[in-house]
Scaffold this motif. Structure first.
Motif, mmCIF file in Angstrom:
data_model
loop_
_atom_site.group_PDB
_atom_site.id
_atom_site.type_symbol
_atom_site.label_atom_id
_atom_site.label_comp_id
_atom_site.label_asym_id
_atom_site.label_seq_id
_atom_site.Cartn_x
_atom_site.Cartn_y
_atom_site.Cartn_z
ATOM 1 N N GLU A 109 56.001 49.267 68.672
ATOM 2 C CA GLU A 109 57.324 48.950 69.231
ATOM 3 C C GLU A 109 57.284 47.632 70.005
ATOM 4 N N ASP A 110 56.195 47.399 70.725
ATOM 5 C CA ASP A 110 56.050 46.135 71.461
ATOM 6 C C ASP A 110 56.002 44.953 70.496
ATOM 7 N N ILE A 111 55.270 45.113 69.416
ATOM 8 C CA ILE A 111 55.179 44.047 68.415
ATOM 9 C C ILE A 111 56.566 43.762 67.839
ATOM 10 N N GLN A 112 57.331 44.820 67.588
ATOM 11 C CA GLN A 112 58.674 44.654 67.027
ATOM 12 C C GLN A 112 59.599 43.893 67.981
ATOM 13 N N LYS A 113 59.332 43.953 69.273
ATOM 14 C CA LYS A 113 60.151 43.244 70.257
ATOM 15 C C LYS A 113 59.846 41.743 70.293
ATOM 16 N N MET A 114 58.779 41.322 69.675
ATOM 17 C CA MET A 114 58.346 39.923 69.732
ATOM 18 C C MET A 114 59.076 39.080 68.691
ATOM 19 N N TYR A 141 56.733 32.546 76.235
ATOM 20 C CA TYR A 141 56.120 33.097 77.437
ATOM 21 C C TYR A 141 57.052 34.100 78.112
ATOM 22 N N LYS A 142 58.320 33.753 78.218
ATOM 23 C CA LYS A 142 59.314 34.635 78.859
ATOM 24 C C LYS A 142 59.375 35.985 78.124
ATOM 25 N N GLU A 143 59.439 35.936 76.811
ATOM 26 C CA GLU A 143 59.523 37.179 76.045
ATOM 27 C C GLU A 143 58.240 38.007 76.184
ATOM 28 N N VAL A 175 58.573 31.633 65.847
ATOM 29 C CA VAL A 175 57.780 30.425 66.075
ATOM 30 C C VAL A 175 56.574 30.414 65.137
ATOM 31 N N ALA A 176 55.878 31.549 65.029
ATOM 32 C CA ALA A 176 54.710 31.624 64.152
ATOM 33 C C ALA A 176 55.102 31.372 62.702
ATOM 34 N N LEU A 194 55.811 21.436 72.571
ATOM 35 C CA LEU A 194 57.221 21.751 72.845
ATOM 36 C C LEU A 194 57.317 22.776 73.980
ATOM 37 N N PRO A 195 57.320 22.303 75.210
ATOM 38 C CA PRO A 195 57.325 23.219 76.357
ATOM 39 C C PRO A 195 58.527 24.154 76.399
ATOM 40 N N THR A 196 59.670 23.754 75.878
ATOM 41 C CA THR A 196 60.826 24.658 75.889
ATOM 42 C C THR A 196 60.576 25.864 74.983
#
Length: 162
Positions: free
Chosen positions: A133-138, A114-116, A144-145, A106-108
């Motif tokens: 904090e970086d993990i929380q932004k994901m 990827y963008k995030e 998806v996971a 699913l490329p979309t």
């Protein structure tokens, strides 16, 4: 793709625990009390293997049976721990494999993940590591996971398509 994985999923995360694993191994194999705990049962088993197979109290065969029960009990405890480690590893590996398959199909969805990830990467200084904090932004990669893991394990509806 490896750069997209959180640090705790990388094999390199094990490096932090090598010292602790070494200490545990040394305690179990260099501790005279621990070694002697198995010395007598193994000797009793060795004697019982070459004895007449008569299961009466006081015979070498009977002592070998009791010793084998003690050794079996200890080995089963070790096998259970190893099983949990292997099960946990295989589950994580399978989940990561299915997530990568999902992203490839699913490329979309892949583009959004990827963008995030790139937004987070651009916010970091060179060589600056990820933090909590970086993990929380994901948010999107996390969804998806969760969606793929859910569909992989129980066929749940995938929220990542929404």
């Amino acid at each position: 793709m490896r750069k997209m994985l959180p640090n705790f999923l990388k094999p390199e995360a094990l490096q932090r625990y090598i010292g602790m694993m070494d200490i545990i191994v040394q305690i179990h194999f260099e501790d005279p009390d621990h070694v002697s705990k198995f010395y007598d049962p193994f000797n009793a088993m060795a004697s019982g293997i070459i004895s007449v197979p008569i299961n009466l109290p006081g015979t070498p065969f009977r002592r070998a049976i009791k010793a084998s029960e003690l050794i079996r009990k200890e080995l089963m405890a070790i096998i259970k721990v190893l099983g949990l480690l292997i099960w946990g590893h295989d589950t994580a590996s399978a989940a990561i494999t299915f997530i990568l398959k999902y992203l490839a199909e699913l490329p979309t969805i892949y583009n959004e993940v990827y963008k995030e990830q790139m937004e987070i990467a651009r916010s970091k200084k060179p060589r600056e590591l990820l933090n909590w904090e970086d993990i929380q932004k994901m948010k999107y990669p996390w969804n998806v996971a969760c969606d793929e893991t859910c569909s992989f394990t129980s066929g749940c509806f995938q929220r990542g398509h929404q």
